[in-house]
Scaffold this motif. Structure first.
Motif, PDB file in Angstrom:
ATOM      1  N   LEU A   1       1.074  -1.142   0.573  1.00 26.77           N
ATOM      2  CA  LEU A   1       0.248   0.235  -0.223  1.00 26.77           C
ATOM      3  C   LEU A   1       0.994   1.330  -0.014  1.00 26.77           C
ATOM      4  CD1 LEU A   1      -2.879  -0.534   2.773  1.00 26.77           C
ATOM      5  CD2 LEU A   1      -2.774  -1.677   0.152  1.00 26.77           C
TER       6      LEU A   1
ATOM      7  N   GLN B   1      -5.944  -0.993  -4.346  1.00 27.20           N
ATOM      8  CA  GLN B   1      -4.913  -1.702  -3.738  1.00 27.20           C
ATOM      9  C   GLN B   1      -4.719  -2.839  -3.313  1.00 27.20           C
ATOM     10  OE1 GLN B   1      -2.203  -2.365  -6.588  1.00 27.20           O
ATOM     11  NE2 GLN B   1      -1.596  -4.058  -4.956  1.00 27.20           N
ATOM     12  N   TYR B   2      -5.137  -1.649  -1.966  1.00 26.08           N
ATOM     13  CA  TYR B   2      -5.609  -3.305  -0.894  1.00 26.08           C
ATOM     14  C   TYR B   2      -6.561  -4.306  -0.831  1.00 26.08           C
ATOM     15  CZ  TYR B   2      -7.169  -4.381   4.126  1.00 26.08           C
ATOM     16  OH  TYR B   2      -7.846  -5.107   5.077  1.00 26.08           O
TER      17      TYR B   2
ATOM     18  N   TRP C   1      -4.539  -6.931  -3.472  1.00 29.09           N
ATOM     19  CA  TRP C   1      -3.929  -7.472  -2.687  1.00 29.09           C
ATOM     20  C   TRP C   1      -4.512  -8.396  -1.353  1.00 29.09           C
ATOM     21  CZ3 TRP C   1      -3.204  -7.204   2.987  1.00 29.09           C
ATOM     22  CH2 TRP C   1      -2.177  -7.563   3.878  1.00 29.09           C
ATOM     23  N   ARG C   2      -5.739  -8.302  -0.939  1.00 27.01           N
ATOM     24  CA  ARG C   2      -6.309  -9.221  -0.165  1.00 27.01           C
ATOM     25  C   ARG C   2      -6.643 -10.609  -0.819  1.00 27.01           C
ATOM     26  NH1 ARG C   2      -6.320  -9.389   5.258  1.00 27.01           N
ATOM     27  NH2 ARG C   2      -9.342  -9.638   5.539  1.00 27.01           N
TER      28      ARG C   2
END
Length: 502
Positions: free
Chosen positions: A3, A59-60, A63-64
Motif C-alpha cells: 500500500l 490496491q488494498y 492485495w487481499r
C-alpha cells in the motif's frame, strides 16, 4: 508495504499532473488572482488526495485477494478484484526466476519476481509476476524454483566468472545511444520551452549566440553540443544499467547476472538451456577491440514484458580478451571456440554487397537530381554533396560487411559471422541444430552462392551463413550434423577409370 508503494507511486503521478496546473494558478492565467484562484487550488489538492486514497483502496482490495502457492508440481497465482484470474505453471516448465527492484522497491526492501517458462506469447500466459514481495522471499522463491538436480562436472569452477571493471565505461560514448540521446535532449528542450510558451525566446537566444558566424559553424557547433550531451547521457545510462555487474555460476548449473545502480536486476539462465554464445561487436566499439557476449539459450522470454530487459546479455562491452574468456567459461570449454579460423566467402559475395550499398546510396541522389531538374538547380548541388559523402561511405560499409562474413566448425560448435553495424559471431552447439533452411535466389545461383540457416530452438531460432560458396555451404551443413541433410543431397556420380593396358 504494498500500500505504501502504491501511495507513493500515485502521489508522484498526481504531482506530475498537478504541477502544470499549479503553475497556471500561480500566474493567475486561468482563474485570476481573486477568490476563484483559491477555489481552484482547493479543488486541485482535493482531487489529488482522492486519487491517492482511491488507488490505495483499490490496491488494498486487490492485495487481499491475491494469493500464490508453491506446490511440488505447480506454481499457482490467484489475483484480481472484478475479474478473478487463477493461473498456474508446471514447475518442470519454469526456466527463469528474475528479480527486479526499482529505487522505491529497493528502499523498502522489496523486489518484483517474474517466473517464466521462456515460451513466446505477448499475452503473458507463459509467466507469473509477483509484485512486490520482500527481498528475502524473492531470493527464497528463486532458489527453490531453480533447484534441480544437474550433473555438473567437478572440474567446472563455480563463483564469479566476470565482475565489473569501471574502465569499461569508456565504451559507452562510442555506442549509437550517444547521438540518439543528444537528439532527444534537443527535442526535449524545444518541447518544454513550447509548453511554457518560451520556444520563440529559446530560438532567438540561440540565434543571438551565432549572430556573427556562418550557418556551417552554427550547425557544426550545435551538432557537437548535442553529441557531447548525448555522450554524457550515455555514460549515465551505462552506470545505471551496469553498476555492480557480476556474472556467477551457482551450484546446480545456473548462470546469474546481477547489475543495476538504481534499478537492481537479477537474471538467471540455466546452463542446461544453453546452446552456445554470441559475440557482438557494434561498429562504435569495434575499433577499440571490444565486444559484448550474449547467451544463445532456450527459454529466454521475448514477450512484451521482457522485450527491453536485455535478458540474454551475459557481459557488457568489454575488451575482446575478456569477452573470449567469458565465452570459454560459460561454455565450459578450455579455449573459446571463437578463436577458430573461419572460411572466407567468395568475391561474388563482396560484389553483391557493393551493388546493394550503391543502390541504396544512389536512390536519394536520383530523387534529388530529378527534383533539381524539375524545380530548382539548388537541389542539384545538394545531390552532388550528398553523393560525395554517401557513395564512399556505402563502399566502405559494403567492404566491411564482406570482410565480416565467415563460417566454420570448431569442435562441437558451428561458427558463423556476419554484420556491419553490429558484427555478430555465433558459436552454436551442433547438437542444438534441429534443421536446415537453404535458400538460393536467381542472382545467387548465377554467382554460385547459397545461404544456409541452422534452425534451433534457442536464441533467435536460426543462425544464417550468408552468401557462401554453394559447395562449401552444403558441405558445412552436411558435416555439422551428419545425416540430417543427407536425404536431401544428390550424390555426385562417380566415374570409374579402367586401367590402361600396357
Amino acid at each position: 508495504m504494498v500500500l505504501l508503494v502504491t501511495a507513493l507511486v500515485v502521489a508522484g503521478i498526481a504531482g506530475g499532473i498537478c504541477l502544470p496546473v499549479l503553475l497556471g494558478l500561480s500566474s493567475g492565467a486561468w482563474f485570476g488572482n481573486g477568490p476563484r484562484r483559491g477555489i481552484g487550488l482547493v479543488l486541485l489538492l482535493t482531487a489529488a488526495v482522492l486519487l491517492v486514497l482511491g488507488s490505495v483502496a483499490v490496491q488494498y482490495a486487490t492485495w487481499r485477494r491475491t494469493r500464490y502457492r508453491i506446490g511440488p508440481d505447480r506454481v499457482a497465482l490467484h489475483s484480481g478484484l472484478l475479474f478473478v484470474k487463477r493461473r498456474s505453471l508446471a514447475r518442470e516448465r519454469i526456466r527463469s526466476v528474475d528479480l527486479t527492484a526499482n529505487p522505491l522497491l529497493r528502499v523498502l526492501g522489496l523486489v518484483k519476481v517474474r517466473i517464466g517458462t521462456g515460451e513466446s506469447g505477448g499475452s503473458g500466459e507463459s509467466s507469473l509476476v509477483l509484485d512486490p514481495v520482500s527481498r528475502a522471499e524473492g531470493e527464497r522463491l528463486r532458489a527453490e524454483l531453480l533447484d534441480r538436480p544437474v550433473d555438473v562436472p567437478a572440474a567446472v569452477p563455480e563463483g564469479a566468472l566476470a565482475v565489473l571493471d569501471p574502465a569499461w565505461i569508456r565504451y559507452a560514448p562510442t555506442s549509437f545511444v550517444a547521438p540518439a540521446l543528444g537528439v532527444a535532449a534537443a527535442g526535449a528542450v524545444m518541447q518544454v520551452s513550447d509548453f511554457f510558451g518560451l520556444q520563440d525566446e529559446v530560438i532567438e537566444w540561440t540565434g543571438d549566440r551565432f549572430h556573427d558566424t556562418s550557418i556551417t559553424v552554427m550547425v557544426g557547433t550545435l551538432a557537437l553540443t548535442a553529441l557531447v550531451v548525448g555522450a554524457i547521457g550515455a555514460l549515465g545510462l551505462w552506470v545505471e544499467m551496469w553498476w555492480g555487474y557480476r556474472l556467477d555460476r551457482e551450484p546446480g548449473g545456473v548462470l546469474r547476472v546481477r547489475r543495476g545502480l538504481f534499478t537492481a536486476r537479477s537474471i538467471s539462465v540455466e546452463e542446461r538451456r544453453l546452446r552456445g554464445a554470441e559475440l557482438v561487436e557494434p561498429l562504435g566499439v569495434r575499433p577499440f577491440g571490444a565486444a559484448r557476449v550474449d547467451a544463445v539459450a532456450t527459454g529466454i522470454a521475448d514477450d512484451k514484458e521482457g522485450a527491453h530487459a536485455d535478458l540474454q546479455v551475459l557481459l557488457p562491452p568489454a575488451p575482446r580478451a575478456v569477452a573470449d574468456s567469458v565465452v570459454g567459461l560459460v561454455l565450459r570449454e578450455p579455449r573459446t571456440p571463437m578463436d577458430a579460423p573461419l572460411t572466407p566467402h567468395p568475391r561474388a559475395a563482396r560484389a553483391r554487397r557493393l551493388r546493394w550499398a550503391l543502390s541504396w546510396a544512389a536512390a536519394p541522389a536520383a530523387v534529388l537530381v530529378a527534383l533539381g531538374l524539375w524545380l530548382t538547380p539548388v537541389l542539384l548541388y545538394i545531390a552532388a554533396g550528398y553523393a560525395a559523402v554517401a557513395f564512399p561511405i556505402a563502399v566502405l560499409l559494403a567492404v566491411d560487411a564482406y570482410r565480416s562474413l565467415g563460417h566454420g566448425l570448431s569442435g562441437g560448435y558451428l561458427l558463423t559471422r556476419s554484420g556491419t553495424m553490429a558484427r555478430r559471431t555465433v558459436a552454436l552447439q551442433r547438437s542444438g541444430i534441429i534443421g536446415w533452411t537453404i535458400s538460393q535466389s536467381v542472382f545467387q545461383r548465377r554467382s554460385g552462392l547459397m545461404t544456409v540457416t541452422a534452425t534451433t530452438a534457442a536464441g533467435a531460432g536460426g543462425y544464417t551463413v550468408h552468401d557462401a560458396a554453394q559447395s562449401e555451404a552444403l558441405a558445412l551443413a552436411a558435416n555439422a550434423v551428419p545425416g540430417l541433410l543427407a536425404p536431401f543431397l544428390e550424390p555426385t556420380p562417380s566415374h570409374r577409370v579402367e586401367p590402361r593396358e600396357r
